[in-house]
Scaffold this active site. Sequence first.
Site, PDB file in Angstrom:
ATOM      1  N   GLU A 233      -7.210  22.429 -80.303  1.00 47.00           N
ATOM      2  CA  GLU A 233      -7.923  21.663 -79.259  1.00 47.00           C
ATOM      3  C   GLU A 233      -9.281  21.158 -79.738  1.00 47.00           C
ATOM      4  OE1 GLU A 233      -7.874  23.589 -75.402  1.00 47.00           O
ATOM      5  OE2 GLU A 233      -9.615  22.432 -74.743  1.00 47.00           O
TER       6      GLU A 233
ATOM      7  N   LYS B 248      -9.543  30.649 -68.951  1.00 43.59           N
ATOM      8  CA  LYS B 248      -8.847  29.919 -70.029  1.00 43.59           C
ATOM      9  C   LYS B 248      -9.875  29.421 -71.047  1.00 43.59           C
ATOM     10  CE  LYS B 248      -6.747  26.243 -72.107  1.00 43.59           C
ATOM     11  NZ  LYS B 248      -7.338  25.191 -72.939  1.00 43.59           N
TER      12      LYS B 248
ATOM     13  N   ASP C 133      -3.600  39.822 -83.139  1.00 40.87           N
ATOM     14  CA  ASP C 133      -2.551  39.644 -82.136  1.00 40.87           C
ATOM     15  C   ASP C 133      -3.225  39.059 -80.889  1.00 40.87           C
ATOM     16  OD1 ASP C 133      -0.680  39.891 -80.146  1.00 40.87           O
ATOM     17  OD2 ASP C 133      -0.028  41.903 -80.717  1.00 40.87           O
TER      18      ASP C 133
ATOM     19  N   HIS D 272     -15.551  15.094 -74.820  1.00 42.09           N
ATOM     20  CA  HIS D 272     -14.139  15.236 -75.164  1.00 42.09           C
ATOM     21  C   HIS D 272     -13.567  13.903 -75.616  1.00 42.09           C
ATOM     22  CE1 HIS D 272     -11.005  18.219 -74.784  1.00 42.09           C
ATOM     23  NE2 HIS D 272     -10.170  17.229 -74.518  1.00 42.09           N
TER      24      HIS D 272
HETATM   25  C1  MEV Z   1     -10.453  23.409 -71.494  1.00 43.51           C
HETATM   26  O1  MEV Z   1      -9.621  23.827 -72.541  1.00 43.51           O
HETATM   27  C2  MEV Z   1     -11.295  24.556 -70.974  1.00 43.51           C
HETATM   28  C3  MEV Z   1     -12.099  24.250 -69.723  1.00 43.51           C
HETATM   29  O2  MEV Z   1     -11.235  23.721 -68.718  1.00 43.51           O
HETATM   30  C4  MEV Z   1     -12.713  25.540 -69.269  1.00 43.51           C
HETATM   31  C5  MEV Z   1     -13.359  25.474 -67.904  1.00 43.51           C
HETATM   32  O3  MEV Z   1     -12.960  24.636 -67.075  1.00 43.51           O
HETATM   33  O4  MEV Z   1     -14.259  26.297 -67.666  1.00 43.51           O
HETATM   34  C6  MEV Z   1     -13.154  23.210 -69.987  1.00 43.51           C
END
Ligand code: MEV
Length: 425
Positions: free
Chosen positions: A77, A264, A280, A378
């Site tokens: 990513e 995430k 792992d 991004h």
């Molecule tokens: C993207 O991979 C991760 C984000 O969505 C995390 C978040 O929203 O805090 C930018």
Amino acid sequence: MSGFYKKSLDERLALIKEFAGLEEKEIADLKKYGAMDFEIADRMVENIVGTQQLPLGIATNFVINGKEYIVPMSMEEPSVVAAASKGASIAKITGGFKAESTPPVMIGQIQLLKVKDWGKAEVAIGKAGRTLVDSANEADPVLVKFGGGAKKIETSVIETERGKMLIVHLLVDVRDAMGANAVNTMCEKIAPRLEEISGGESRLKIISNLAIYRTVKATAVFTKKALEESFKKGDLKGEEIIEHILDAYHFAANNIFRACTHNKGIMNGIDAVAIATGQDFRALEAGAHAFASMKGKYTTLTRYYKDKEGNLIGEIELPMAVGLVGGAVKTSPIAGIAVKMLGIKTAEELGQVIACVGLSQNFAAMRALSTEGIQKGHMRLHAKNIAVMAGAKGKEIDRIAAKMAEEKNIRVDRAKELLKESEDK
Ligand code: MEV
């Protein structure tokens, strides 16, 4: 495909070429191994036909417990390495991250069924605790020699749709290992004795990835001034940025849909270092999300609040089952180099770095999301990928990406047009 595992590499490639209709060029790409050649890969997993490759980047600006690190990160990513480095650069102004760990104690679980007297069995297992621990330790004298080994037995009885079950927890100090092998072997070793003591039947004997006794806590201070200055020509004062970040944090802390994405983002950083160093990462993921639900509702792995001066404090706490002995960290050449780049000597230190990267990643995401949004940064990176996909090379990549970003029109067909225009000139 029967007996695929017995075939040579060329035989395997011939079979999959035929089955999947692969071209010669695709077979040639599969044969490009990089540092992990067929021999190594073939010993790591089964039915090897190639190796999957990911970019390896370096996150900069990390200072943890007063020591500077360069942090290898491996993932597909864009923006993740940049975000981790950005967060660390703001934390660095107040001395960087502080991290601490609990001892590396993992839990092994043994499931006992068909026990006649559940209460008596729990008492009997408790009484035999010391001998059970000694017996488990016979399975790993090396671990014991290094100060680790089984330490304690705990029991509980659970009610299920299939009746009662007696669950035995074997607590094992795994020192610098991730621990799954040592713990699983010990659980299998003591299971027959547990059957004798309880009069029941043992079934599952396996590590728990919810490593509640093996956690890392990390913290950092992000000042108003540093936050304000982190935007080139920001419209917001430092105090306002902190309020925005706190609004973002409390949204996540109280809403599972947001908490999931918040976490995430944390795992973007954690997994990337884990993959680079041959850990792992699925164990870390499973442990982290279960830990995030331990208080009865799924919530954030990080926490934010203001100190007396109105600066922002960020904290993270999560299980950290990582190892430096055994596993891919020893067999994957790049993982070994990544560990060397980190300059770490213990699994504990690796876990602390990983937790700090998670915190930094999350802070950087919230800083961006609660102010200018993440698409701006991004899209700059995305535009470069699109330019490459359109066939741009060298300096053309940046030029075309910048033009598409300026036009707010980031598409392969536009990149191709721009490329053609410059070729026609
Ligand atoms: C993207 O991979 C991760 C984000 O969505 C995390 C978040 O929203 O805090 C930018």
